[in-house]
Write a protein that holds these residues in place. Structure first.
Motif, mmCIF file in Angstrom:
data_model
loop_
_atom_site.group_PDB
_atom_site.id
_atom_site.type_symbol
_atom_site.label_atom_id
_atom_site.label_comp_id
_atom_site.label_asym_id
_atom_site.label_seq_id
_atom_site.Cartn_x
_atom_site.Cartn_y
_atom_site.Cartn_z
ATOM 1 N N ARG A 1 11.932 44.224 -16.363
ATOM 2 C CA ARG A 1 10.884 45.253 -16.337
ATOM 3 C C ARG A 1 9.502 44.623 -16.277
ATOM 4 O O ARG A 1 8.626 45.071 -15.527
ATOM 5 C CB ARG A 1 11.019 46.143 -17.572
ATOM 6 N N GLU A 2 9.295 43.597 -17.064
ATOM 7 C CA GLU A 2 8.003 42.923 -17.082
ATOM 8 C C GLU A 2 7.708 42.269 -15.746
ATOM 9 O O GLU A 2 6.574 42.297 -15.259
ATOM 10 C CB GLU A 2 8.004 41.881 -18.204
ATOM 11 N N ALA A 3 8.735 41.676 -15.130
ATOM 12 C CA ALA A 3 8.557 41.035 -13.832
ATOM 13 C C ALA A 3 8.194 42.058 -12.761
ATOM 14 O O ALA A 3 7.310 41.813 -11.922
ATOM 15 C CB ALA A 3 9.827 40.285 -13.443
ATOM 16 N N ILE A 4 8.863 43.205 -12.778
ATOM 17 C CA ILE A 4 8.590 44.255 -11.790
ATOM 18 C C ILE A 4 7.163 44.786 -11.951
ATOM 19 O O ILE A 4 6.449 45.004 -10.963
ATOM 20 C CB ILE A 4 9.617 45.393 -11.920
ATOM 21 N N ARG A 5 6.752 44.995 -13.205
ATOM 22 C CA ARG A 5 5.385 45.471 -13.448
ATOM 23 C C ARG A 5 4.358 44.450 -12.964
ATOM 24 O O ARG A 5 3.308 44.818 -12.426
ATOM 25 C CB ARG A 5 5.182 45.762 -14.938
ATOM 26 N N ALA A 6 4.657 43.174 -13.164
ATOM 27 C CA ALA A 6 3.732 42.121 -12.738
ATOM 28 C C ALA A 6 3.600 42.091 -11.220
ATOM 29 O O ALA A 6 2.501 41.967 -10.676
ATOM 30 C CB ALA A 6 4.202 40.772 -13.259
ATOM 31 N N ILE A 7 4.728 42.211 -10.535
ATOM 32 C CA ILE A 7 4.706 42.217 -9.069
ATOM 33 C C ILE A 7 3.918 43.412 -8.549
ATOM 34 O O ILE A 7 3.131 43.296 -7.596
ATOM 35 C CB ILE A 7 6.144 42.240 -8.524
ATOM 36 N N ALA A 8 4.101 44.568 -9.200
ATOM 37 C CA ALA A 8 3.371 45.767 -8.775
ATOM 38 C C ALA A 8 1.871 45.613 -9.019
ATOM 39 O O ALA A 8 1.048 46.156 -8.270
ATOM 40 C CB ALA A 8 3.901 46.986 -9.526
ATOM 41 N N LEU A 9 1.521 44.863 -10.072
ATOM 42 C CA LEU A 9 0.106 44.717 -10.412
ATOM 43 C C LEU A 9 -0.625 43.772 -9.461
ATOM 44 O O LEU A 9 -1.853 43.848 -9.327
ATOM 45 C CB LEU A 9 -0.022 44.203 -11.855
ATOM 46 N N ILE A 10 0.118 42.893 -8.804
ATOM 47 C CA ILE A 10 -0.511 41.927 -7.892
ATOM 48 C C ILE A 10 -1.297 42.635 -6.791
ATOM 49 O O ILE A 10 -2.318 42.122 -6.318
ATOM 50 C CB ILE A 10 0.557 40.993 -7.280
ATOM 51 N N LYS A 11 -0.847 43.817 -6.403
ATOM 52 C CA LYS A 11 -1.517 44.523 -5.302
ATOM 53 C C LYS A 11 -2.963 44.844 -5.647
ATOM 54 O O LYS A 11 -3.783 45.061 -4.747
ATOM 55 C CB LYS A 11 -0.768 45.806 -4.936
ATOM 56 N N TRP A 12 -3.297 44.875 -6.945
ATOM 57 C CA TRP A 12 -4.683 45.117 -7.344
ATOM 58 C C TRP A 12 -5.622 44.042 -6.813
ATOM 59 O O TRP A 12 -6.817 44.299 -6.633
ATOM 60 C CB TRP A 12 -4.791 45.183 -8.870
ATOM 61 N N SER A 13 -5.094 42.829 -6.594
ATOM 62 C CA SER A 13 -5.954 41.745 -6.123
ATOM 63 C C SER A 13 -6.470 42.011 -4.712
ATOM 64 O O SER A 13 -7.534 41.515 -4.330
ATOM 65 C CB SER A 13 -5.209 40.407 -6.168
ATOM 66 N N LEU A 14 -5.715 42.790 -3.930
ATOM 67 C CA LEU A 14 -6.136 43.140 -2.574
ATOM 68 C C LEU A 14 -6.575 44.593 -2.459
ATOM 69 O O LEU A 14 -7.468 44.921 -1.681
ATOM 70 C CB LEU A 14 -4.996 42.878 -1.582
ATOM 71 N N PHE A 15 -5.933 45.459 -3.238
ATOM 72 C CA PHE A 15 -6.273 46.884 -3.225
ATOM 73 C C PHE A 15 -6.608 47.322 -4.657
ATOM 74 O O PHE A 15 -5.766 47.907 -5.343
ATOM 75 C CB PHE A 15 -5.111 47.704 -2.654
ATOM 76 N N PRO A 16 -7.803 47.008 -5.107
ATOM 77 C CA PRO A 16 -8.167 47.254 -6.513
ATOM 78 C C PRO A 16 -8.285 48.745 -6.829
ATOM 79 O O PRO A 16 -8.603 49.556 -5.944
ATOM 80 C CB PRO A 16 -9.524 46.560 -6.649
ATOM 81 N N PRO A 17 -8.010 49.108 -8.079
ATOM 82 C CA PRO A 17 -8.196 50.502 -8.499
ATOM 83 C C PRO A 17 -9.677 50.850 -8.521
ATOM 84 O O PRO A 17 -10.525 49.978 -8.729
ATOM 85 C CB PRO A 17 -7.589 50.518 -9.902
#
Length: 245
Positions: A54-70
């Motif tokens: 679960r932690e790994a999946i959340r981390a992978i999903a969060l990486i997109k913030w580096s290119l598409f920030p909230p």
């Protein structure tokens, strides 16, 4: 898209390639698939050992913030909360029922609905602050996962270099092959340092900034909804919310 991330990566890697070229080095020596595998794949594998799926999946999903920030629009949030405060003061708190669905942020919608449903303002604020803190903890847990990858990368790079040196020592009878093997061996160390300090840690720093911004945005929403729930004067509420940037 955050073009600064792409620009930073291009400049960082270009500086390494340029320095290597100016020093008379061959670019082909920097391209080594085994080194990349032991550093990148090995670092991810080591981090997975200490984590869970679960932690790994959340981390992978969060990486997109580096290119598409909230996007956290503080000005729009302040304006919306101030309008709601004026409406509640003019009519009633119950009159805001139709405005819940209009709020674009799920956290804000949930907070306002709880206030309309008659939740005690102080208990509501405490509960929402706890929820915001839990969201922040989850973000930091995911960021910590990525940070661990960067922490393992230099060590895996050294391991790759040692492995390369072992293979190079097998060619002691051929000085030319030995020299080439040693040069390639140290590429793993370069990959480990580069992957950690040019990719992972800068991204971790950027994601941490977004997590801080998200927490501040949630605090703005909490204070705004709490002020509306207790019937705070709209102008006073506006002054208090203006401190959030």
């Amino acid at each position: 898209m955050d073009l600064m991330t792409l620009a930073g990566l291009i400049i960082a890697f270009s500086s390494v390639l340029l320095a290597n070229w100016l020093g008379g080095g061959e670019v082909i020596l920097l391209l080594n698939l085994p080194s990349a595998i032991i550093v990148v794949v090995g670092s991810i594998g080591a981090t997975l050992i200490q984590s869970n799926v679960r932690e790994a999946i959340r981390a992978i999903a969060l990486i997109k913030w580096s290119l598409f920030p909230p996007v956290y629009d503080f000005n729009s949030a302040r304006t919306a909360l101030n309008n709601l405060a004026h409406k509640a003061r003019r009519l009633s708190l119950l009159s805001l029922e139709e405005d819940v669905a209009l709020l674009a942020n799920p956290f804000a919608s949930r907070a306002l609905q709880m206030a309309i449903d008659g939740a005690d303002p102080e208990l509501l604020a405490d509960r929402l602050h706890d929820e915001a803190a839990r969201i922040r903890d989850k973000r930091m847990s995911s960021i910590g996962f990525l940070e661990s990858i960067g922490g393992y990368a230099p060590t895996l790079g050294i391991m790759g270099s040692v492995l390369g040196l072992i293979q190079a020592m097998a060619n002691l009878d051929s000085p030319e092959a030995l020299g080439h093997g040693i040069a390639v061996a140290f590429v793993s160390t370069l990959y480990g340092q580069g992957f950690a300090n040019l990719v992972v840690f800068p991204i971790v720093k950027k994601l941490t900034g977004y997590a801080d911004q998200e927490l501040l945005y949630h605090q703005l929403l909490i204070d705004g909804v709490h002020g509306i729930a207790v019937g705070k004067h709209p102008h006073r509420l506006e002054l208090e919310l203006n401190t959030y940037e």
